[in-house]
Design an enzyme around this catalytic site. Structure first.
Site, PDB file in Angstrom:
ATOM      1  N   ALA A 164       0.832  -1.205   0.000  1.00 24.25           N
ATOM      2  CA  ALA A 164       0.000   0.000   0.000  1.00 24.25           C
ATOM      3  C   ALA A 164       0.865   1.253   0.000  1.00 24.25           C
ATOM      4  CB  ALA A 164      -0.911   0.022   1.227  1.00 24.25           C
TER       5      ALA A 164
ATOM      6  N   ASP B  14      -9.031   2.458   9.017  1.00 25.81           N
ATOM      7  CA  ASP B  14     -10.069   3.252   9.680  1.00 25.81           C
ATOM      8  C   ASP B  14     -10.286   4.586   8.970  1.00 25.81           C
ATOM      9  OD1 ASP B  14      -7.332   3.698  10.754  1.00 25.81           O
ATOM     10  OD2 ASP B  14      -8.284   5.320  11.881  1.00 25.81           O
TER      11      ASP B  14
ATOM     12  N   TYR C 284      -5.333   9.683   1.341  1.00 28.27           N
ATOM     13  CA  TYR C 284      -4.975   8.313   1.686  1.00 28.27           C
ATOM     14  C   TYR C 284      -6.233   7.474   1.934  1.00 28.27           C
ATOM     15  CZ  TYR C 284      -3.681   4.365   4.633  1.00 28.27           C
ATOM     16  OH  TYR C 284      -3.571   3.111   5.179  1.00 28.27           O
TER      17      TYR C 284
END
Length: 227
Positions: free
Chosen positions: A7, A49, A72
């Site tokens: 990522a 989250d 992000y």
């Protein structure tokens, strides 16, 4: 089973590198998902989250409305959608405040700062849960080995219990015998390029519903990591 761990995670830099963040977190994820579809593999996608708006004090459920507040978070949510649109066999696992032996993380940063600072200002109004990579890995393996097709879907997985960043820092110093003092500050007193969620509480109800074990208490995980 393909466990997708790659990522783009530089949260502040993503604000200036939006195309790169989306190339990795959305396009890269879609490419992997398409290969998984071709070969009939289950995909496990680690998400965040940050897909949520991060306000209030309630624990977010897996199906609550998403509304990322930074690039992000938006790119990781786009990755989730790519998985869902492409595959039927997938686990999306949202985590937060990840720490482990590899790479950079908050705990390592605090320990390094303690070598040169008697006092450190740390944000105290962002609430969430740390996630220890060793504990998370065990859950991902359990998911990979599970053969029940009814268990596919979105999950939340962090270590149990909640804290602020300041409380996490205090626990790190307490367990490592550091005398450095933590001075709690508000988010507004520590401006960052990317907006950070004040509420990162994630509900683990989906784990319970499908018989997956919760991760251990965050304080215990911090102790084991430090040892």
């Amino acid at each position: 089973v393909v466990i997708h761990c790659a990522a783009y995670t530089a949260v502040d830099r993503a604000e200036d590198e939006k195309d790169l963040a989306f190339a990795v977190n959305e396009s890269g994820t879609r490419n992997l998902a398409e290969v998984c579809k071709e070969i009939g593999a289950t995909m496990i996608y680690v998400s965040t989250d940050y897909v949520f708006p991060g306000d209030g004090t309630k624990f977010y459920e897996v199906d609550d409305a998403t509304d990322p507040q930074n690039v992000y978070g938006a790119s990781k949510l786009a990755g989730e959608k790519a998985v869902i649109e492409t595959l039927e066999k997938y686990f999306i696992v949202r985590v937060s405040w990840v720490f482990g032996i590899n790479g950079k993380n908050f705990i390592k940063t605090m320990l390094n700062l303690s070598k040169t600072h008697n006092e450190i200002k740390v944000v105290s109004d962002q609430i969430g849960s740390p996630t220890y990579t060793v504990d998370l890995a065990r859950l991902l393996v359990d998911m990979a080995l599970d053969k029940d097709p009814n268990k596919f879907g979105i999950y939340h997985a962090t270590n149990e219990g909640i804290c602020s960043w300041a409380e996490l820092a205090e626990e790190v110093f307490r367990r490592s015998g550091k005398s450095t003092k933590i001075i709690p500050i508000a988010t507004e007193d520590y401006p960052t390029k990317a907006k950070r969620p004040k509420n990162s509480r994630l509900s683990k109800k989906k784990l319970d519903e499908n018989g997956f074990e919760h991760l251990p208490l965050w304080k215990d995980a911090v102790g084991i990591f430090l040892n």
